[in-house]
Design a protein around this motif. Structure first.
Motif, short mmCIF file in Angstrom:
data_model
loop_
_atom_site.label_atom_id
_atom_site.label_comp_id
_atom_site.label_asym_id
_atom_site.label_seq_id
_atom_site.Cartn_x
_atom_site.Cartn_y
_atom_site.Cartn_z
N GLU A 74 0.83 -1.21 0.00
CA GLU A 74 0.00 0.00 0.00
C GLU A 74 0.86 1.27 0.00
O GLU A 74 0.57 2.23 -0.70
CB GLU A 74 -0.94 0.00 1.21
CG GLU A 74 -2.07 -1.01 1.10
CD GLU A 74 -2.92 -1.09 2.34
OE1 GLU A 74 -4.08 -1.52 2.23
OE2 GLU A 74 -2.44 -0.74 3.45
N ARG A 75 1.93 1.26 0.79
CA ARG A 75 2.83 2.42 0.82
C ARG A 75 3.51 2.64 -0.52
O ARG A 75 3.65 3.76 -0.99
CB ARG A 75 3.88 2.26 1.91
CG ARG A 75 3.51 2.95 3.18
CD ARG A 75 4.64 2.97 4.19
NE ARG A 75 4.09 2.59 5.48
CZ ARG A 75 4.09 1.37 5.98
NH1 ARG A 75 4.65 0.38 5.34
NH2 ARG A 75 3.54 1.13 7.14
N THR A 76 3.97 1.55 -1.13
CA THR A 76 4.67 1.64 -2.41
C THR A 76 3.76 2.20 -3.49
O THR A 76 4.16 3.07 -4.27
CB THR A 76 5.17 0.24 -2.85
OG1 THR A 76 6.03 -0.26 -1.83
CG2 THR A 76 5.93 0.31 -4.15
N GLU A 77 2.53 1.72 -3.56
CA GLU A 77 1.60 2.15 -4.60
C GLU A 77 0.80 3.38 -4.19
O GLU A 77 0.02 3.90 -4.99
CB GLU A 77 0.67 1.00 -4.95
CG GLU A 77 1.43 -0.16 -5.56
CD GLU A 77 0.52 -1.28 -5.99
OE1 GLU A 77 -0.72 -1.12 -5.93
OE2 GLU A 77 1.06 -2.32 -6.38
N GLU A 78 0.94 3.81 -2.94
CA GLU A 78 0.23 4.96 -2.39
C GLU A 78 -1.28 4.86 -2.58
O GLU A 78 -1.96 5.82 -2.91
CB GLU A 78 0.76 6.26 -3.00
CG GLU A 78 2.20 6.54 -2.58
CD GLU A 78 2.68 7.89 -3.03
OE1 GLU A 78 1.91 8.65 -3.65
OE2 GLU A 78 3.84 8.20 -2.73
N THR A 79 -1.80 3.64 -2.37
CA THR A 79 -3.24 3.39 -2.38
C THR A 79 -3.57 2.42 -1.26
O THR A 79 -2.79 1.52 -0.96
CB THR A 79 -3.72 2.78 -3.70
OG1 THR A 79 -3.04 1.55 -3.92
CG2 THR A 79 -3.52 3.71 -4.87
N LEU A 80 -4.70 2.60 -0.64
CA LEU A 80 -5.18 1.68 0.38
C LEU A 80 -6.19 0.73 -0.25
O LEU A 80 -6.99 1.13 -1.08
CB LEU A 80 -5.84 2.45 1.53
CG LEU A 80 -4.94 3.43 2.28
CD1 LEU A 80 -5.74 4.15 3.36
CD2 LEU A 80 -3.75 2.73 2.87
N LEU A 81 -6.14 -0.54 0.14
CA LEU A 81 -7.04 -1.56 -0.40
C LEU A 81 -8.23 -1.75 0.52
O LEU A 81 -8.08 -1.87 1.74
CB LEU A 81 -6.30 -2.89 -0.55
CG LEU A 81 -5.12 -2.88 -1.52
CD1 LEU A 81 -4.35 -4.18 -1.44
CD2 LEU A 81 -5.60 -2.63 -2.93
N TRP A 82 -9.42 -1.78 -0.07
CA TRP A 82 -10.67 -1.92 0.67
C TRP A 82 -11.49 -3.05 0.05
O TRP A 82 -11.35 -3.36 -1.12
CB TRP A 82 -11.48 -0.63 0.61
CG TRP A 82 -10.78 0.55 1.20
CD1 TRP A 82 -9.80 1.31 0.63
CD2 TRP A 82 -11.00 1.11 2.48
NE1 TRP A 82 -9.40 2.29 1.49
CE2 TRP A 82 -10.12 2.20 2.63
CE3 TRP A 82 -11.85 0.80 3.54
CZ2 TRP A 82 -10.08 2.98 3.78
CZ3 TRP A 82 -11.81 1.57 4.68
CH2 TRP A 82 -10.93 2.65 4.80
N MET A 83 -12.38 -3.62 0.85
CA MET A 83 -13.32 -4.64 0.36
C MET A 83 -14.70 -4.35 0.93
O MET A 83 -14.84 -3.65 1.94
CB MET A 83 -12.87 -6.04 0.78
CG MET A 83 -12.83 -6.26 2.26
SD MET A 83 -12.16 -7.84 2.77
CE MET A 83 -13.52 -8.90 2.44
N ARG A 84 -15.72 -4.88 0.28
CA ARG A 84 -17.09 -4.64 0.76
C ARG A 84 -17.30 -5.35 2.09
O ARG A 84 -16.81 -6.45 2.31
CB ARG A 84 -18.09 -5.15 -0.27
CG ARG A 84 -18.12 -4.27 -1.48
CD ARG A 84 -19.03 -4.74 -2.57
NE ARG A 84 -20.26 -5.35 -2.11
CZ ARG A 84 -21.21 -5.81 -2.91
NH1 ARG A 84 -21.06 -5.70 -4.21
NH2 ARG A 84 -22.29 -6.37 -2.44
N THR A 85 -18.04 -4.71 2.98
CA THR A 85 -18.24 -5.27 4.32
C THR A 85 -19.13 -6.50 4.30
O THR A 85 -19.03 -7.34 5.20
CB THR A 85 -18.84 -4.23 5.28
OG1 THR A 85 -20.05 -3.72 4.70
CG2 THR A 85 -17.88 -3.11 5.55
N ASP A 86 -19.98 -6.66 3.31
CA ASP A 86 -20.81 -7.85 3.27
C ASP A 86 -20.01 -9.09 2.86
O ASP A 86 -20.51 -10.20 2.92
CB ASP A 86 -22.03 -7.66 2.37
CG ASP A 86 -21.70 -7.21 0.97
OD1 ASP A 86 -20.59 -6.68 0.75
OD2 ASP A 86 -22.55 -7.37 0.07
#
Length: 187
Positions: A142-154
């Motif tokens: 995440e730091r390298t690509e400067e993006t945070l990964l998210w997923m749907r809560t369901d």
């Protein structure tokens, strides 16, 4: 992944949620196992536990990395109306859904100490350490690509890369209340 409003949880937080309970229950089970002489004795049980700890930590840290990478590479940008779930809420939901499995694993680890002292607890602690290492690996990505990964809560019940998970979403590095890797964000 559709563009309607949806609730999103951090992938790294989902992975990290199981690390601490597994680690501490493993340490407690190994300590309890040291009090029992066991069938094989401590002389065999403790080194076997150390080997189990290392092998389990490595296996858990490395398993399913390709699926994480594939889902991260195909991730879409989170929508403007998507709701980002707090770190604390995600940890609570994930830990609550797995509490009975943790209890059964702890009881099995303590019971295995009757045969091989401390080995079952070391196995549990190794699984916790492996999950922590996987979260650190995700944080580095995440730091390298400067993006945070998210997923749907369901999709949380199936785990971070379980069968229900069809893809990840991304946000900027400053979104949410968790740092890269799922740790608490320092202010």
């Amino acid at each position: 992944m559709g563009r309607g409003a949806q609730s999103l949880a951090r992938v790294a937080v989902t992975v990290r949620a199981g690390a601490a309970p597994l680690w501490w229950l493993g340490v407690l089970a190994a300590g309890t196992g040291l009090l029992l002489p066991g069938l094989t004795g401590r002389r065999i049980g403790v080194p076997a536990g150390a080997v189990l700890f290392l092998v389990t930590a490595a296996a858990v840290a490395l398993v399913r990395r390709r699926r994480y990478t594939r889902l991260a590479d195909c991730a879409t940008r989170a929508g403007r109306h998507d709701v980002l779930q707090d770190r604390r809420v995600t940890m609570k939901v994930v830990r609550r859904s797995r509490r009975w499995w943790l209890l059964l694993a702890f009881l099995a680890a303590v019971a295995s100490s009757l045969v091989l002292p401390a080995a079952g607890g070391a196995l549990l602690a190794g699984a916790g350490a492996g999950l922590w290492l996987k979260a650190v690996w995700l944080g580095r990505r995440e730091r390298t690509e400067e993006t945070l990964l998210w997923m749907r809560t369901d999709w949380l019940a199936g785990g971070a890369v379980g069968k229900p998970v069809k893809g990840f979403c991304t946000t900027g590095i400053a979104a949410g209340d968790a740092a890269p890797g799922g740790a608490r964000r320092r202010s």
